[in-house]
Design a protein around this motif. Structure first.
Motif, PDB file in Angstrom:
ATOM      1  N   GLU A  75       2.687 -14.319  19.080  1.00 31.45           N
ATOM      2  CA  GLU A  75       3.780 -14.111  20.023  1.00 31.45           C
ATOM      3  C   GLU A  75       4.697 -12.953  19.626  1.00 31.45           C
ATOM      4  O   GLU A  75       5.894 -12.996  19.824  1.00 31.45           O
ATOM      5  CB  GLU A  75       4.606 -15.390  20.216  1.00 31.45           C
ATOM      6  N   GLY A  76       4.079 -11.907  19.049  1.00 32.60           N
ATOM      7  CA  GLY A  76       4.831 -10.715  18.718  1.00 32.60           C
ATOM      8  C   GLY A  76       5.456 -10.723  17.337  1.00 32.60           C
ATOM      9  O   GLY A  76       6.059  -9.735  16.924  1.00 32.60           O
ATOM     10  N   MET A  77       5.337 -11.831  16.577  1.00 30.18           N
ATOM     11  CA  MET A  77       5.924 -11.878  15.238  1.00 30.18           C
ATOM     12  C   MET A  77       4.958 -11.287  14.218  1.00 30.18           C
ATOM     13  O   MET A  77       3.735 -11.502  14.307  1.00 30.18           O
ATOM     14  CB  MET A  77       6.257 -13.315  14.846  1.00 30.18           C
ATOM     15  N   TYR A  78       5.480 -10.544  13.268  1.00 27.92           N
ATOM     16  CA  TYR A  78       4.652  -9.979  12.208  1.00 27.92           C
ATOM     17  C   TYR A  78       5.467  -9.846  10.926  1.00 27.92           C
ATOM     18  O   TYR A  78       6.703  -9.919  10.936  1.00 27.92           O
ATOM     19  CB  TYR A  78       4.073  -8.624  12.630  1.00 27.92           C
ATOM     20  N   LEU A  79       4.734  -9.660   9.824  1.00 30.78           N
ATOM     21  CA  LEU A  79       5.375  -9.453   8.515  1.00 30.78           C
ATOM     22  C   LEU A  79       5.161  -8.000   8.129  1.00 30.78           C
ATOM     23  O   LEU A  79       4.017  -7.525   8.047  1.00 30.78           O
ATOM     24  CB  LEU A  79       4.766 -10.379   7.462  1.00 30.78           C
ATOM     25  N   LEU A  80       6.250  -7.296   7.895  1.00 31.41           N
ATOM     26  CA  LEU A  80       6.200  -5.888   7.503  1.00 31.41           C
ATOM     27  C   LEU A  80       6.289  -5.813   5.979  1.00 31.41           C
ATOM     28  O   LEU A  80       7.269  -6.277   5.384  1.00 31.41           O
ATOM     29  CB  LEU A  80       7.341  -5.112   8.152  1.00 31.41           C
ATOM     30  N   ILE A  81       5.271  -5.232   5.345  1.00 31.24           N
ATOM     31  CA  ILE A  81       5.259  -5.080   3.888  1.00 31.24           C
ATOM     32  C   ILE A  81       5.436  -3.606   3.569  1.00 31.24           C
ATOM     33  O   ILE A  81       4.557  -2.774   3.880  1.00 31.24           O
ATOM     34  CB  ILE A  81       3.947  -5.610   3.277  1.00 31.24           C
ATOM     35  N   ASN A  82       6.550  -3.273   2.947  1.00 32.03           N
ATOM     36  CA  ASN A  82       6.842  -1.878   2.612  1.00 32.03           C
ATOM     37  C   ASN A  82       6.162  -1.477   1.310  1.00 32.03           C
ATOM     38  O   ASN A  82       5.825  -2.346   0.479  1.00 32.03           O
ATOM     39  CB  ASN A  82       8.355  -1.670   2.492  1.00 32.03           C
ATOM     40  N   PRO A  83       5.972  -0.187   1.082  1.00 33.96           N
ATOM     41  CA  PRO A  83       5.343   0.271  -0.161  1.00 33.96           C
ATOM     42  C   PRO A  83       6.081  -0.216  -1.415  1.00 33.96           C
ATOM     43  O   PRO A  83       5.458  -0.403  -2.461  1.00 33.96           O
ATOM     44  CB  PRO A  83       5.399   1.800  -0.049  1.00 33.96           C
ATOM     45  N   GLY A  84       7.351  -0.451  -1.289  1.00 29.69           N
ATOM     46  CA  GLY A  84       8.116  -0.922  -2.444  1.00 29.69           C
ATOM     47  C   GLY A  84       7.941  -2.396  -2.732  1.00 29.69           C
ATOM     48  O   GLY A  84       8.440  -2.900  -3.742  1.00 29.69           O
ATOM     49  N   GLY A  85       7.221  -3.124  -1.855  1.00 30.40           N
ATOM     50  CA  GLY A  85       6.963  -4.536  -2.084  1.00 30.40           C
ATOM     51  C   GLY A  85       7.795  -5.474  -1.241  1.00 30.40           C
ATOM     52  O   GLY A  85       7.558  -6.683  -1.238  1.00 30.40           O
ATOM     53  N   GLY A  86       8.809  -4.984  -0.538  1.00 32.50           N
ATOM     54  CA  GLY A  86       9.626  -5.836   0.303  1.00 32.50           C
ATOM     55  C   GLY A  86       8.863  -6.360   1.503  1.00 32.50           C
ATOM     56  O   GLY A  86       8.057  -5.629   2.094  1.00 32.50           O
ATOM     57  N   LYS A  87       9.073  -7.635   1.855  1.00 28.09           N
ATOM     58  CA  LYS A  87       8.362  -8.264   2.966  1.00 28.09           C
ATOM     59  C   LYS A  87       9.378  -8.762   3.988  1.00 28.09           C
ATOM     60  O   LYS A  87      10.224  -9.618   3.662  1.00 28.09           O
ATOM     61  CB  LYS A  87       7.499  -9.414   2.452  1.00 28.09           C
ATOM     62  N   TYR A  88       9.279  -8.264   5.218  1.00 31.45           N
ATOM     63  CA  TYR A  88      10.299  -8.502   6.225  1.00 31.45           C
ATOM     64  C   TYR A  88       9.680  -9.069   7.493  1.00 31.45           C
ATOM     65  O   TYR A  88       8.721  -8.503   8.032  1.00 31.45           O
ATOM     66  CB  TYR A  88      11.036  -7.194   6.552  1.00 31.45           C
ATOM     67  N   TRP A  89      10.248 -10.183   7.965  1.00 29.41           N
ATOM     68  CA  TRP A  89       9.794 -10.758   9.225  1.00 29.41           C
ATOM     69  C   TRP A  89      10.388  -9.985  10.394  1.00 29.41           C
ATOM     70  O   TRP A  89      11.575  -9.685  10.410  1.00 29.41           O
ATOM     71  CB  TRP A  89      10.225 -12.226   9.337  1.00 29.41           C
ATOM     72  N   ARG A  90       9.544  -9.675  11.371  1.00 33.65           N
ATOM     73  CA  ARG A  90      10.000  -8.955  12.551  1.00 33.65           C
ATOM     74  C   ARG A  90       9.396  -9.608  13.805  1.00 33.65           C
ATOM     75  O   ARG A  90       8.303 -10.172  13.767  1.00 33.65           O
ATOM     76  CB  ARG A  90       9.569  -7.484  12.516  1.00 33.65           C
ATOM     77  N   GLY A 149       0.824  -1.196   0.000  1.00 31.08           N
ATOM     78  CA  GLY A 149       0.000   0.000   0.000  1.00 31.08           C
ATOM     79  C   GLY A 149       0.861   1.250   0.000  1.00 31.08           C
ATOM     80  O   GLY A 149       2.091   1.196  -0.150  1.00 31.08           O
ATOM     81  N   ALA A 150       0.195   2.366   0.179  1.00 30.93           N
ATOM     82  CA  ALA A 150       0.926   3.635   0.199  1.00 30.93           C
ATOM     83  C   ALA A 150       1.766   3.767   1.460  1.00 30.93           C
ATOM     84  O   ALA A 150       2.752   4.511   1.497  1.00 30.93           O
ATOM     85  CB  ALA A 150      -0.065   4.786   0.095  1.00 30.93           C
ATOM     86  N   LYS A 151       1.379   3.043   2.510  1.00 35.87           N
ATOM     87  CA  LYS A 151       2.110   3.059   3.767  1.00 35.87           C
ATOM     88  C   LYS A 151       2.499   1.621   4.139  1.00 35.87           C
ATOM     89  O   LYS A 151       1.907   0.661   3.635  1.00 35.87           O
ATOM     90  CB  LYS A 151       1.251   3.666   4.874  1.00 35.87           C
ATOM     91  N   PRO A 152       3.482   1.447   5.021  1.00 32.73           N
ATOM     92  CA  PRO A 152       3.863   0.101   5.456  1.00 32.73           C
ATOM     93  C   PRO A 152       2.674  -0.628   6.067  1.00 32.73           C
ATOM     94  O   PRO A 152       1.840  -0.038   6.759  1.00 32.73           O
ATOM     95  CB  PRO A 152       4.954   0.356   6.493  1.00 32.73           C
ATOM     96  N   ILE A 153       2.585  -1.942   5.810  1.00 32.45           N
ATOM     97  CA  ILE A 153       1.508  -2.781   6.324  1.00 32.45           C
ATOM     98  C   ILE A 153       2.116  -3.832   7.249  1.00 32.45           C
ATOM     99  O   ILE A 153       3.142  -4.446   6.928  1.00 32.45           O
ATOM    100  CB  ILE A 153       0.756  -3.477   5.171  1.00 32.45           C
ATOM    101  N   LYS A 154       1.487  -4.057   8.400  1.00 34.51           N
ATOM    102  CA  LYS A 154       1.929  -5.091   9.330  1.00 34.51           C
ATOM    103  C   LYS A 154       0.893  -6.205   9.375  1.00 34.51           C
ATOM    104  O   LYS A 154      -0.285  -5.957   9.666  1.00 34.51           O
ATOM    105  CB  LYS A 154       2.114  -4.515  10.733  1.00 34.51           C
ATOM    106  N   LEU A 155       1.335  -7.439   9.082  1.00 31.83           N
ATOM    107  CA  LEU A 155       0.475  -8.607   9.194  1.00 31.83           C
ATOM    108  C   LEU A 155       0.916  -9.409  10.407  1.00 31.83           C
ATOM    109  O   LEU A 155       1.993 -10.010  10.408  1.00 31.83           O
ATOM    110  CB  LEU A 155       0.564  -9.472   7.921  1.00 31.83           C
TER     111      LEU A 155
END
Length: 405
Positions: A24-39, A14-20
């Motif tokens: 237990e506190g783990m989520y996937l961060l999806i940046n506007p550029g399409g990168g998907k990062y586990w945090r 999306g236009a802003k970062p998305i958190k899925l």
């Protein structure tokens, strides 16, 4: 609700970062550029922190959960997983910075100014070709003797026993440098004493029996190749310098008035200036040569151009053409010839001989000899040596070695 692969694939940036969120506190961060990062969000000692667990899909959902559980286990044991990762990264970087290749190149750069250019390049080439491909990335403090031995035996298997010993010596110098700089505890090359057969020393074969020297000298005088090469061959036994010092000799170094050859420090193996007294026979050869190459920088220019000196293989190749194989006589062998006969036949003082050979000598007080040490005696010795060689060529009676007297 826990994440699924389908939901991850179907969620578009999306236009802003998305958190899925997962669990237990783990989520996937999806940046506007399409990168998907586990945090992984967690608290340690009252502070909220975030730990990176990799990127999707390189790290799939199941693997990310395994990493999250491992981090949670560390937390239960009182360990900050983020700090633990940083410490691991620092350890990896330190290991890489202390690899054999890094330390060896650092050692080479530090000592390169004390060597001739050719010697420095030879050392580096031996490391690059024979050691770095197998041990270069290993932390130098963790290398064991069997690992180094395996590398040396690869060289030995090629039939290059002399090179094997030289590489072992170089590695020993690198290990000792690593010890001095706090990156190794011991020299594992020293642990290999006796593990490699001794070299036969074929590279510096020499004729040292006077009765065999006589025909060699006559062959040098009669050499049918180029005039410059013939002059180099005739001069070599009279001055008995190292082959590189001979072929790179420059006219600016020849002092006809003082009857000596002044070799500058940068061209000497010992990195100290050296004087070679010139006998009348040596001066005669140089006077013959001067009309031909006197306009060149070098006494012995290349056969193709006056801008370069003759190649390092020229003298040895000429000896081969005259029938002297590499296990009989080499360009370096003129030094052993002079050293042996001056000592054992002409009974010249050994310190005069060693000084003239430009070996690294020390006086009784531990100081290095300067280039003019024993110069008068060495002038007399060099003339005596030249006269002796003339006598051999003319068929004079051969004196026995002292050991046979």
């Amino acid at each position: 609700m826990a994440l699924t692969d389908v939901k991850i694939r179907n969620t578009k940036p999306g236009a802003k970062p998305i958190k899925l969120s997962d669990s237990e506190g783990m989520y996937l961060l999806i940046n506007p550029g399409g990168g998907k990062y586990w945090r992984l969000k967690y608290r340690f000692e009252g502070k909220e922190k975030v730990l990176a667990l990799g990127t999707y899909p390189q790290v799939p959902l199941a693997e990310a959960r395994d990493l999250m559980r491992a981090a949670r286990k560390e937390l239960r044991n009182g360990v900050d997983p983020g700090a633990a990762r940083r410490a691991q990264k620092c350890a990896r970087e330190q290991r890489a910075a202390n690899s054999f290749e890094i330390v060896a190149r650092e050692w080479w750069e530090r000592f390169k100014p004390t060597w001739t250019e050719g010697h420095a390049q030879t050392i580096l080439a031996r490391l690059e070709q024979n050691v770095f491909p197998w041990l270069g990335g290993a932390p130098i403090g963790e290398i064991e003797a069997p690992e180094l031995l395996a590398v040396l035996r690869r060289i030995e298997a090629r039939g290059a026993l002399e090179t094997t010993h030289r590489v072992k010596t170089i590695c020993g110098q690198v290990f000792r440098y690593a010890i001095a700089t706090g990156r190794a505890k011991r020299d594992v090359a020293a642990d290999l004493k006796g593990a490699i057969p001794p070299a036969k020393g074929r590279n510096h074969a020499a004729i040292t029996e006077p009765k065999e020297v006589a025909p060699l000298l006559r062959d040098l005088d009669a050499y049918q190749g180029g005039f410059v090469v013939r002059c180099a061959l005739r001069l070599a036994p009279l001055v008995f310098v190292r082959p590189g010092e001979l072929r790179q000799a420059e006219w600016s170094e020849i002092d006809f008035e003082a009857e000596q050859w002044n070799i500058p420090a940068q061209r000497m193996k010992t990195k100290a200036p050296h004087i070679v007294p010139l006998s009348t026979q040596a001066l005669d050869i140089l006077k013959e040569l001067q009309p031909y190459s006197g306009t060149s920088r070098y006494l012995f220019p290349s056969g193709r151009t006056f801008d370069r000196c003759m190649s390092e293989n020229t003298v040895n190749a000429a000896l081969r053409r005259m029938g002297y194989d590499g296990d009989v006589m080499t360009g370096h062998g003129f030094r052993a010839m002079a050293r042996t006969i001056l000592d054992e036949v002409l009974q010249i003082r050994p310190d005069y001989i060693e000084q003239q050979l430009a070996h690294a000598l020390r006086d009784p007080n531990g100081r290095a000899y300067n280039r003019t040490a024993h110069l008068a005696e060495r002038r007399k010795m060099m003339q005596t040596w030249a006269d002796y060689l003339d006598g051999l060529k003319a068929g004079a009676k051969v004196l026995p070695f002292k050991r046979e007297a």
